[in-house]
Write a protein that holds these residues in place. Sequence first.
Motif, PDB file in Angstrom:
ATOM      1  N   GLN A  45      19.929  34.335 -33.177  1.00 33.14           N
ATOM      2  CA  GLN A  45      18.644  33.750 -33.567  1.00 33.14           C
ATOM      3  C   GLN A  45      17.643  34.838 -33.929  1.00 33.14           C
ATOM      4  OE1 GLN A  45      18.110  30.668 -34.209  1.00 33.14           O
ATOM      5  NE2 GLN A  45      19.956  29.801 -33.325  1.00 33.14           N
ATOM      6  N   MET A  46      17.657  35.920 -33.143  1.00 29.85           N
ATOM      7  CA  MET A  46      16.742  37.025 -33.422  1.00 29.85           C
ATOM      8  C   MET A  46      17.051  37.622 -34.797  1.00 29.85           C
ATOM      9  SD  MET A  46      16.553  40.627 -33.492  1.00 29.85           S
ATOM     10  CE  MET A  46      17.577  41.506 -32.304  1.00 29.85           C
ATOM     11  N   THR A  63       6.936  32.545 -43.786  1.00 21.86           N
ATOM     12  CA  THR A  63       7.334  32.612 -42.374  1.00 21.86           C
ATOM     13  C   THR A  63       7.806  31.245 -41.887  1.00 21.86           C
ATOM     14  OG1 THR A  63       5.797  34.412 -41.914  1.00 21.86           O
ATOM     15  CG2 THR A  63       6.495  33.076 -40.030  1.00 21.86           C
ATOM     16  N   TYR A  70      12.754  37.736 -45.838  1.00 23.47           N
ATOM     17  CA  TYR A  70      12.954  37.016 -47.105  1.00 23.47           C
ATOM     18  C   TYR A  70      11.712  36.198 -47.460  1.00 23.47           C
ATOM     19  CZ  TYR A  70      14.968  33.894 -50.578  1.00 23.47           C
ATOM     20  OH  TYR A  70      15.206  33.188 -51.732  1.00 23.47           O
ATOM     21  N   GLY A  71      11.180  35.480 -46.470  1.00 22.63           N
ATOM     22  CA  GLY A  71       9.980  34.666 -46.695  1.00 22.63           C
ATOM     23  C   GLY A  71       8.809  35.516 -47.157  1.00 22.63           C
ATOM     24  N   THR A  72       8.667  36.692 -46.567  1.00 16.81           N
ATOM     25  CA  THR A  72       7.588  37.598 -46.959  1.00 16.81           C
ATOM     26  C   THR A  72       7.757  38.053 -48.402  1.00 16.81           C
ATOM     27  OG1 THR A  72       7.293  38.389 -44.705  1.00 16.81           O
ATOM     28  CG2 THR A  72       6.518  39.841 -46.469  1.00 16.81           C
ATOM     29  N   PHE A  86      18.681  36.167 -37.386  1.00 13.23           N
ATOM     30  CA  PHE A  86      18.303  35.205 -38.435  1.00 13.23           C
ATOM     31  C   PHE A  86      16.791  35.204 -38.632  1.00 13.23           C
ATOM     32  CE2 PHE A  86      22.232  32.418 -37.382  1.00 13.23           C
ATOM     33  CZ  PHE A  86      23.020  33.231 -38.185  1.00 13.23           C
ATOM     34  N   ASP A  87      16.076  35.272 -37.511  1.00 10.26           N
ATOM     35  CA  ASP A  87      14.624  35.242 -37.581  1.00 10.26           C
ATOM     36  C   ASP A  87      14.079  36.453 -38.336  1.00 10.26           C
ATOM     37  OD1 ASP A  87      12.102  33.939 -36.679  1.00 10.26           O
ATOM     38  OD2 ASP A  87      11.800  35.843 -35.652  1.00 10.26           O
ATOM     39  N   ARG A  88      14.572  37.635 -37.990  1.00 11.03           N
ATOM     40  CA  ARG A  88      14.077  38.844 -38.649  1.00 11.03           C
ATOM     41  C   ARG A  88      14.413  38.823 -40.143  1.00 11.03           C
ATOM     42  NH1 ARG A  88      12.988  43.091 -34.968  1.00 11.03           N
ATOM     43  NH2 ARG A  88      12.404  44.265 -36.839  1.00 11.03           N
ATOM     44  N   TYR A 147      11.210  30.141 -43.403  1.00  8.92           N
ATOM     45  CA  TYR A 147      12.449  30.899 -43.187  1.00  8.92           C
ATOM     46  C   TYR A 147      12.611  31.511 -41.800  1.00  8.92           C
ATOM     47  CZ  TYR A 147      13.054  30.408 -48.207  1.00  8.92           C
ATOM     48  OH  TYR A 147      13.211  29.891 -49.460  1.00  8.92           O
ATOM     49  N   CYS A 148      11.663  31.287 -40.888  1.00  8.53           N
ATOM     50  CA  CYS A 148      11.814  31.905 -39.572  1.00  8.53           C
ATOM     51  C   CYS A 148      12.808  31.117 -38.718  1.00  8.53           C
ATOM     52  CB  CYS A 148      10.459  31.972 -38.855  1.00  8.53           C
ATOM     53  SG  CYS A 148       9.842  30.372 -38.355  1.00  8.53           S
ATOM     54  N   TYR A 149      13.291  31.751 -37.666  1.00  9.62           N
ATOM     55  CA  TYR A 149      14.211  31.096 -36.724  1.00  9.62           C
ATOM     56  C   TYR A 149      13.678  31.092 -35.298  1.00  9.62           C
ATOM     57  CZ  TYR A 149      17.881  30.291 -40.110  1.00  9.62           C
ATOM     58  OH  TYR A 149      18.598  29.813 -41.186  1.00  9.62           O
ATOM     59  N   GLY A 206      15.184  36.143 -42.009  1.00  9.10           N
ATOM     60  CA  GLY A 206      14.488  35.032 -42.662  1.00  9.10           C
ATOM     61  C   GLY A 206      13.033  35.366 -42.942  1.00  9.10           C
ATOM     62  N   ARG A 207      12.363  35.974 -41.963  1.00 15.06           N
ATOM     63  CA  ARG A 207      10.958  36.342 -42.166  1.00 15.06           C
ATOM     64  C   ARG A 207      10.813  37.377 -43.274  1.00 15.06           C
ATOM     65  NH1 ARG A 207       7.236  35.530 -37.688  1.00 15.06           N
ATOM     66  NH2 ARG A 207       8.149  33.966 -36.334  1.00 15.06           N
TER      67      ARG A 207
END
Lengths: 351, 351
Positions: free
Chosen positions: B264-265, A276, B274-276, B267-269, A279-281, B271-272
Amino acid sequence: MSDPLIDKLLENSIGWLADSGPDEDIAISSRIRLARNLNGCNFPINCDDEQLETVETIVDSAMRGGLEPDWMNFKVDRLDDSDKMILFERRLASKELFSRKRGAGLWTSPDERLSLMVNEEDHLRIQSVLPGFQLEKVYETIDRFDDELSAGLDYAFDSTLGYLTCCPSNLGTGMRASVMLHLPGLVLSNQIGGVLQGVRKLNFAVRGIFGEGSDNRGNLFQVSNQSTLGESEPEIIERLSNIIGKLIDYEKRARQRLLAKQSQMVFDRVGRAYGTLRYCYMLSSEEALNSLSLIRFGVDMGMFSSMDIHMVNELFVRINPAHLQRAYGAVEDAQARDVLRARMMRERLRG
Amino acid sequence: MSDPLIDKLLENSIGWLADSGPDEDIAISSRIRLARNLNGCNFPINCDDEQLETVETIVDSAMRGGLEPDWMNFKVDRLDDSDKMILFERRLASKELFSRKRGAGLWTSPDERLSLMVNEEDHLRIQSVLPGFQLEKVYETIDRFDDELSAGLDYAFDSTLGYLTCCPSNLGTGMRASVMLHLPGLVLSNQIGGVLQGVRKLNFAVRGIFGEGSDNRGNLFQVSNQSTLGESEPEIIERLSNIIGKLIDYEKRARQRLLAKQSQMVFDRVGRAYGTLRYCYMLSSEEALNSLSLIRFGVDMGMFSSMDIHMVNELFVRINPAHLQRAYGAVEDAQARDVLRARMMRERLRG
C-alpha cells in the motif's frame, strides 16, 4: 447491535450538503439550534435515569403528536458505537448526548434538515440546517417547528430572562445560529488571520468543521453568535447575516485576485489535490478534507467540467471513519482506514 | 546564434536512454570514458589558444579520416549558451569544456553512444554509453574506437605509467567506467545508506545523476571506479561489474520485499507521484526527477499498462532547463520554467 434505522439514514443523501442553496460557492450551510427545557423538571445533568426517561416520554409523545410519519427516532441505548459515530459525523448528535445511559434520544427528518436531541445538555436541542446562506429561512423553519412542539410541551420560560437553559451562556433566546463557510481564497492569500480576528472582535465565534479544536481543516469555518441574551432572535440573525455577507464578499474578492495574479499557483494547488485524491492509496482524514477543499475551489473556478460541489460537500462527511467503515467494512486501525479512504476517493473521482 | 546541428541532435532520441539494455529495470546505462593526450603537446591547461587550435586540428583530421559521415562536430566558440546547456544536459560535454575560448570541440555519433571531447581537461576525452548494464560491451565499443583513432594520433604513453593524463588521478588506463543505477527499492526501505557505505569502502565512487553534489535525486546513483592505475582495463571492469551485479541483486530483493510487506505504501507513493505529474502546474526539476523515479518504479511493478521505462528515462533529460526551453520557447526565470516543466509533464502523461 446496530439500529436498522441507521442503514435507512445512510441510503439518503444529506439534504443540507447535497442540495443547492444561496451563495453555495462559499457558504456550505446555515444552521440554527434552539435550547429548550421543560418546566418542573431538573436539567438533564441533575436528573437520575428515571427522571430522564420521564422527560423523554413527554417529548416523544409531543413529537408523535404532530410529526410527518417518516421522521426517524433513535434511542441512545439501542445504538452501537458505529451508529453513534454515524450520527455524530452527520452532525445530528453530539458526544454529550451519547454519554447518557438512559433516556437520551434523537429525532430527525429523513432529509436531516430538522432534528431534535432529547436530554443532551438541555431537555430539547432543536436543530435546523439548510444548504447555502439562508439564515432567515432556517429561522422560519425552526421557529415554526418550535411553535408546533411548544403547543404540546410546557417550556421553562421566564418573562425577564427568556428561555431557561442548563448553561447560562444559552440563556435568553437559547439560540445558536451559524454558517459554515468555505474560505480557500482567504486562506491561500494569507488574509484569513486578519479577517477572523475582526470577526472575533465583533463578538462572533469562529470554529472548525467539527467544532472547537478542529482548526481550519478543509478551509472550513463555522461562524456563530456568542451571545443569546439582550437581543431578539431576528436581531441576532440580522447581525450575523451582515457579517457573513461581508465574509462572502471578502472571499469572492480574494478568489478573483488569486485567479488574476496567481492563477498558476491556484491551478497547481488544485491540480495536485485532484491528482492526490485520484491516485493515492493511503489518505488521512485531514489530508482528504484539505484536498477536497481545493477541489471544491477548483469546481467553483470551472476547472472541472464533470464534478459538482454537492458531491464534494457530501464527501466532507463520507470520508469520516464510521461512514467509511459502513461503506467498506470494519477495519482494525487508522492506517487501514486510510487505505479505505483512499480507495473511496479513487472510486468517486473516477466515476 | 545557435548551431543548427543542435536542432538535428534534438530530433533524435537519446540512444542510451531510449533503447533496451540488460537489467534495464535497475541499470539505466553503462558508460566508459578514456582520457588521452598527444605526445609533444602541453596539457590543455598549459596551452595558449594557438596550441589548443593545433591540437584540435590534429584530432579533427584523425576523426575525419575514419568516421561514419553522419557524426556531428560542434565547436565551442560557435555555440550559444542554450546549445552548451543542451550538450551538458545530454551528458555529452562538461562545463570545463565550455570554459575554453578557442580550440575546444565535441564529436558525437547521432545516437550519442560514442563521443569525443577535444581539449577538455585532456586533449581527448572519449566516451561510450549503452543502455542497461553491459560494461564489457561498452568497453569493446570504446576500445575499438580508441584503436582506430590511435592509428592516426601519437598518444602520450609511458610503458611503466601507461597513458599520461593532466590529472594524476587518471594516470594509467585513463579510464573511468560507471553504471547509472535506479535504486528506489533500497531508498524506500531505508537500506541505501548502508549499501552505499559498503560500496565506498570497496573503493568505488558513488555520485548523483549530474555528478558530484547532485545527491540522490531521482533515486539515481552513478557507481564508478576510483583508481585507474595498477590494474588493466578488463580487471577494473570485472571488479566494477561484480559490485554492480550485487547492487542490482540487493535492489531486486528490496523491491520484492516492499511489494510483499508494504504494497500500500508503494502504491501510494507511486500513485501520488503520477497524480502530481499529471495534474500539477508548477514543477521543480528536483520534484520532477523524484516523481519520475517513482513512476519508473511503478512501471517495473506493472502499475502502468501504457507507459514504458524508456519514455521515463528520456524525461530524466528532457525536464532540464535547456531542453524545456528548446521545446516550449525561452522564459525569464526558474519559476516560469517550472510552469513549462509541469505543462510538458501533463502533456506527456496524458499522451
